[in-house]
Enzyme design. Structure first.
Site, PDB file in Angstrom:
ATOM      1  N   SER A 131       0.704  -1.364  -0.097  1.00  0.00           N
ATOM      2  CA  SER A 131      -0.064   0.007   0.025  1.00  0.00           C
ATOM      3  C   SER A 131       0.975   1.294  -0.124  1.00  0.00           C
ATOM      4  O   SER A 131       1.907   1.394   0.730  1.00  0.00           O
ATOM      5  CB  SER A 131      -0.794   0.043   1.276  1.00  0.00           C
ATOM      6  OG  SER A 131      -1.273   1.067   1.584  1.00  0.00           O
ATOM      7  N   GLU A 150       0.036   3.623   1.751  1.00  0.00           N
ATOM      8  CA  GLU A 150       0.370   4.024   3.337  1.00  0.00           C
ATOM      9  C   GLU A 150       1.736   3.686   3.612  1.00  0.00           C
ATOM     10  O   GLU A 150       1.892   4.525   4.733  1.00  0.00           O
ATOM     11  CB  GLU A 150      -0.557   3.386   4.013  1.00  0.00           C
ATOM     12  CG  GLU A 150      -2.146   3.891   4.371  1.00  0.00           C
ATOM     13  CD  GLU A 150      -2.155   4.938   5.146  1.00  0.00           C
ATOM     14  OE1 GLU A 150      -1.558   4.931   6.271  1.00  0.00           O
ATOM     15  OE2 GLU A 150      -2.616   6.245   4.616  1.00  0.00           O
ATOM     16  N   TYR A 173      -1.421   0.415  10.769  1.00  0.00           N
ATOM     17  CA  TYR A 173      -1.688  -0.080   9.409  1.00  0.00           C
ATOM     18  C   TYR A 173      -0.274  -0.097   8.458  1.00  0.00           C
ATOM     19  O   TYR A 173       0.015  -1.031   7.939  1.00  0.00           O
ATOM     20  CB  TYR A 173      -2.914   0.399   8.832  1.00  0.00           C
ATOM     21  CG  TYR A 173      -3.125   0.106   7.426  1.00  0.00           C
ATOM     22  CD1 TYR A 173      -3.796  -1.286   7.074  1.00  0.00           C
ATOM     23  CD2 TYR A 173      -2.919   0.717   6.435  1.00  0.00           C
ATOM     24  CE1 TYR A 173      -3.993  -1.862   5.797  1.00  0.00           C
ATOM     25  CE2 TYR A 173      -2.967   0.418   5.075  1.00  0.00           C
ATOM     26  CZ  TYR A 173      -3.701  -0.780   4.937  1.00  0.00           C
ATOM     27  OH  TYR A 173      -3.769  -1.190   3.412  1.00  0.00           O
TER      28      TYR A 173
HETATM   29  P1  NAP Z   1     -11.253  -4.630   2.100  1.00  0.00           P
HETATM   30  O1  NAP Z   1     -12.544  -4.430   1.176  1.00  0.00           O
HETATM   31  O2  NAP Z   1     -11.412  -4.254   3.499  1.00  0.00           O
HETATM   32  O3  NAP Z   1     -11.294  -6.307   2.106  1.00  0.00           O
HETATM   33  C1  NAP Z   1     -10.570  -7.004   2.880  1.00  0.00           C
HETATM   34  C2  NAP Z   1     -10.694  -8.555   3.040  1.00  0.00           C
HETATM   35  O4  NAP Z   1      -9.721  -9.215   4.105  1.00  0.00           O
HETATM   36  C3  NAP Z   1     -12.194  -8.901   3.164  1.00  0.00           C
HETATM   37  O5  NAP Z   1     -12.315  -9.789   2.569  1.00  0.00           O
HETATM   38  C4  NAP Z   1     -11.934  -9.606   4.647  1.00  0.00           C
HETATM   39  O6  NAP Z   1     -12.685 -10.634   4.682  1.00  0.00           O
HETATM   40  C5  NAP Z   1     -10.448 -10.251   4.486  1.00  0.00           C
HETATM   41  N1  NAP Z   1      -9.986 -10.398   5.955  1.00  0.00           N
HETATM   42  C6  NAP Z   1      -9.883  -9.582   6.947  1.00  0.00           C
HETATM   43  N2  NAP Z   1      -9.328 -10.300   7.945  1.00  0.00           N
HETATM   44  C7  NAP Z   1      -9.046 -11.635   7.483  1.00  0.00           C
HETATM   45  C8  NAP Z   1      -8.617 -12.659   8.329  1.00  0.00           C
HETATM   46  N3  NAP Z   1      -8.145 -12.730   9.567  1.00  0.00           N
HETATM   47  N4  NAP Z   1      -8.756 -13.987   7.540  1.00  0.00           N
HETATM   48  C9  NAP Z   1      -9.078 -13.733   6.413  1.00  0.00           C
HETATM   49  N5  NAP Z   1      -9.878 -12.864   5.791  1.00  0.00           N
HETATM   50  C10 NAP Z   1      -9.551 -11.668   6.231  1.00  0.00           C
HETATM   51  O7  NAP Z   1     -10.147  -4.438   1.267  1.00  0.00           O
HETATM   52  P2  NAP Z   1      -9.767  -3.896  -0.267  1.00  0.00           P
HETATM   53  O8  NAP Z   1     -10.045  -2.556  -0.363  1.00  0.00           O
HETATM   54  O9  NAP Z   1     -10.320  -4.824  -1.021  1.00  0.00           O
HETATM   55  O10 NAP Z   1      -8.349  -4.130  -0.226  1.00  0.00           O
HETATM   56  C11 NAP Z   1      -7.456  -5.348  -0.531  1.00  0.00           C
HETATM   57  C12 NAP Z   1      -6.152  -5.242  -0.093  1.00  0.00           C
HETATM   58  O11 NAP Z   1      -5.509  -4.255  -0.720  1.00  0.00           O
HETATM   59  C13 NAP Z   1      -6.030  -5.196   1.409  1.00  0.00           C
HETATM   60  O12 NAP Z   1      -4.969  -6.112   1.909  1.00  0.00           O
HETATM   61  C14 NAP Z   1      -5.555  -3.703   1.518  1.00  0.00           C
HETATM   62  O13 NAP Z   1      -4.922  -3.297   2.879  1.00  0.00           O
HETATM   63  C15 NAP Z   1      -4.956  -3.224   0.493  1.00  0.00           C
HETATM   64  N6  NAP Z   1      -4.821  -2.249  -0.192  1.00  0.00           N
HETATM   65  C16 NAP Z   1      -6.048  -1.568  -0.660  1.00  0.00           C
HETATM   66  C17 NAP Z   1      -5.932  -0.319  -0.847  1.00  0.00           C
HETATM   67  C18 NAP Z   1      -7.278   0.598  -1.514  1.00  0.00           C
HETATM   68  O14 NAP Z   1      -7.157   1.711  -1.486  1.00  0.00           O
HETATM   69  N7  NAP Z   1      -8.472  -0.097  -1.441  1.00  0.00           N
HETATM   70  C19 NAP Z   1      -4.709   0.482  -1.366  1.00  0.00           C
HETATM   71  C20 NAP Z   1      -3.839  -0.356  -0.947  1.00  0.00           C
HETATM   72  C21 NAP Z   1      -3.530  -1.581  -0.680  1.00  0.00           C
HETATM   73  P3  NAP Z   1     -14.172 -10.412   5.677  1.00  0.00           P
HETATM   74  O15 NAP Z   1     -15.258 -10.089   4.842  1.00  0.00           O
HETATM   75  O16 NAP Z   1     -14.406 -11.679   6.606  1.00  0.00           O
HETATM   76  O17 NAP Z   1     -14.048  -9.175   6.797  1.00  0.00           O
HETATM   77  O1  G4F Z   2     -10.622   6.676   2.827  1.00  0.00           O
HETATM   78  P1  G4F Z   2      -9.514   6.838   3.864  1.00  0.00           P
HETATM   79  O2  G4F Z   2      -9.974   6.306   4.985  1.00  0.00           O
HETATM   80  O3  G4F Z   2      -8.257   5.852   3.589  1.00  0.00           O
HETATM   81  P2  G4F Z   2      -6.716   5.801   3.438  1.00  0.00           P
HETATM   82  O4  G4F Z   2      -6.567   6.162   5.147  1.00  0.00           O
HETATM   83  O5  G4F Z   2      -6.161   6.751   2.579  1.00  0.00           O
HETATM   84  O6  G4F Z   2      -6.378   4.231   3.373  1.00  0.00           O
HETATM   85  C1  G4F Z   2      -6.935   3.741   2.397  1.00  0.00           C
HETATM   86  O7  G4F Z   2      -5.930   3.684   1.339  1.00  0.00           O
HETATM   87  C2  G4F Z   2      -4.690   2.998   1.745  1.00  0.00           C
HETATM   88  C3  G4F Z   2      -3.830   3.279   0.247  1.00  0.00           C
HETATM   89  O8  G4F Z   2      -3.117   4.384   0.426  1.00  0.00           O
HETATM   90  C4  G4F Z   2      -5.144   1.686   1.636  1.00  0.00           C
HETATM   91  F1  G4F Z   2      -3.937   1.096   1.979  1.00  0.00           F
HETATM   92  C5  G4F Z   2      -5.858   1.675   2.921  1.00  0.00           C
HETATM   93  O9  G4F Z   2      -6.415   0.018   3.158  1.00  0.00           O
HETATM   94  C6  G4F Z   2      -7.267   2.213   2.765  1.00  0.00           C
HETATM   95  O10 G4F Z   2      -7.798   1.646   1.504  1.00  0.00           O
HETATM   96  O11 G4F Z   2      -9.031   8.249   4.408  1.00  0.00           O
HETATM   97  C7  G4F Z   2      -8.618   9.220   3.350  1.00  0.00           C
HETATM   98  C8  G4F Z   2      -8.210  10.436   3.794  1.00  0.00           C
HETATM   99  C9  G4F Z   2      -7.514  10.226   5.084  1.00  0.00           C
HETATM  100  O12 G4F Z   2      -6.667  11.496   5.077  1.00  0.00           O
HETATM  101  C10 G4F Z   2      -8.482  10.837   6.224  1.00  0.00           C
HETATM  102  O13 G4F Z   2      -8.002  11.541   7.237  1.00  0.00           O
HETATM  103  O14 G4F Z   2      -9.687  10.993   4.030  1.00  0.00           O
HETATM  104  C11 G4F Z   2      -9.481  11.547   5.588  1.00  0.00           C
HETATM  105  N1  G4F Z   2     -10.819  11.647   5.947  1.00  0.00           N
HETATM  106  C12 G4F Z   2     -11.237  12.851   6.440  1.00  0.00           C
HETATM  107  N2  G4F Z   2     -12.619  12.862   6.985  1.00  0.00           N
HETATM  108  C13 G4F Z   2     -11.575  10.745   6.371  1.00  0.00           C
HETATM  109  C14 G4F Z   2     -12.817  11.183   6.995  1.00  0.00           C
HETATM  110  N3  G4F Z   2     -11.351   9.394   6.323  1.00  0.00           N
HETATM  111  C15 G4F Z   2     -12.373   8.477   6.513  1.00  0.00           C
HETATM  112  N4  G4F Z   2     -12.235   7.350   6.335  1.00  0.00           N
HETATM  113  N5  G4F Z   2     -13.460   8.910   7.203  1.00  0.00           N
HETATM  114  C16 G4F Z   2     -13.870  10.516   7.532  1.00  0.00           C
HETATM  115  O15 G4F Z   2     -14.780  10.976   7.968  1.00  0.00           O
END
Ligand code: NAP
Ligand code: G4F
Length: 323
Positions: free
Chosen positions: A123, A125, A147
């Protein structure tokens, strides 16, 4: 027929990846953890085509057992505790899921079949308090949340298993990516959902935290394609996947309200409870390596993404409330 095992198949990315790999003719296995209620909403439309196997990132033996049982060609490790704020309230569990969980997956691959190709969901992050703009594969990490710290561990253990055991282990450093299937707690979906509700008279105000932070937002469907491309190469590597465009949360809010013809300033309030102990102020990625080596580039831009998500939420809520 190639076999694939997806962890996190019930999540946003897992669901789009499963859609894509089924279309490509893969036999898809999805790892799910035991739950008292089913959480298959995102994959309801393909549930009959998926072979579910039960295991948990916390349980080494369960992972070894399913890898043995499936013996996949490719493993995509998408499962994680992925919500940044929860990582401060549950830092140890986050380390177990998001960090050590990756080692458990890699150990299972190493023990069962070292020819399995492995993808790790790293990520942006990890860049946290960024050391350069834009961020590339060579930018040093400075994570700002438990995280982010756990993801740095997951990233380096993936690199280490590649270098130690010659496993085809690739790490995708993905910047924020969104979609109608995004979890409601993430800011993009929280905003588009609230905008639709306000328009339909179902909500009065939207409460947010820091609106000044900037993110490089792309479309999840584009990003899962990059994951697959990484595992089709001759050798494993790390790739930044991003759009190269950065926008503030305020810009996302403004664009979302404008989509339905509303002025955001009338409806948005700040609630201190959404302010984080440490913030990631600015993320913007340089995906030129992925563009050159993988031939990947994003198809959906910021304005298109906002529109896709607002329109989806508006239509869904209208239907669900018989409006
Ligand atoms: P998400 O919607 O939160 O999905 C997370 C998945 O992980 C769910 O299927 C959840 O299952 C499963 N999980 C959590 N804990 C587990 C455990 N102990 N054993 C088995 N399964 C488990 O996340 P996403 O947005 O699709 O992201 C996918 C991956 O990419 C994650 O690793 C995230 O950190 C990473 N990532 C995401 C972003 C982004 O912007 N979306 C960016 C960079 C990296 P349940 O349904 O059972 O909860
Ligand atoms: O949507 P966010 O919660 O995403 P964040 O923290 O960037 O993380 C996501 O992206 C990562 C990749 O860079 C992934 F690895 C991670 O798993 C996840 O998918 O927050 C985005 C921004 C932050 O700066 C937060 O402080 O939005 C700001 N924010 C402002 N108000 C808020 C809110 N975020 C959330 N969730 N809720 C609010 O009310």
């Amino acid at each position: 027929m190639k076999k694939v095992l997806i962890t996190g198949i019930t999540g946003q990315d897992g669901s789009y990846l499963a859609d894509m790999l089924l279309e490509k003719g893969y036999k898809v296995y999805g790892m799910v953890r035991r739950s008292s209620v089913e959480k298959l909403d995102r994959i309801e439309h393909i549930r009959d085509k998926i072979n579910f196997v039960q295991a948990d990132l916390l349980d080494q033996l369960s992972i070894i057992t399913i890898i043995k049982q499936v013996n996949p060609d490719e493993v995509y490790n998408l499962a994680a505790m992925s919500f940044v704020p929860t990582s401060w309230s549950q830092p140890v569990l986050t380390g177990e899921f998001t960090g050590i969980g990756v080692t458990r997956m890699l150990e299972a691959v190493r023990l069962v079949n070292k020819d399995i190709r492995f993808y790790q969901a790293s990520s942006s992050e990890m860049f946290g308090k960024v050391k350069e703009i834009p961020q590339t594969e060579n930018t040093p990490f400075h994570p700002r949340s438990p995280y982010g710290v756990a993801k740095v561990y997951g990233h380096y253990i993936t690199v280490n298993y590649r270098e130690s055991y010659d496993i085809f282990a690739a790490s995708g450093i993905l910047f924020n990516h969104e979609s109608p299937r995004r979890g409601l707690e993430f800011v993009t979906k929280k905003v588009t959902n609230a905008v639709a509700k306000i328009k339909l008279g179902l909500l009065d105000y939207l409460y947010l935290g820091n609106m000044d932070s900037k993110r490089d937002w792309g479309f999840s469907k584009d990003y899962v394609e990059a994951m697959w491309l990484m595992l089709q190469q001759d050798k494993p590597d790390d790739f930044v996947i991003a759009t190269g465009e950065s926008h503030s949360v305020k810009e996302w809010v403004q664009a979302s309200f404008e989509c339905l013809g509303m002025d955001w300033e009338k409806y948005v309030k700040i609630d201190q409870k959404f302010i984080r102990p440490a913030e990631v102020d600015l993320l913007v990625g340089d995906s030129s390596k992925a563009q050159k080596v993988l031939g990947w580039k994003p198809k959906v831009n910021f304005d298109q993404l906002v529109k896709i998500m607002v329109e989806y939420d508006y239509n869904q809520l209208k239907k669900a409330n018989n409006i």
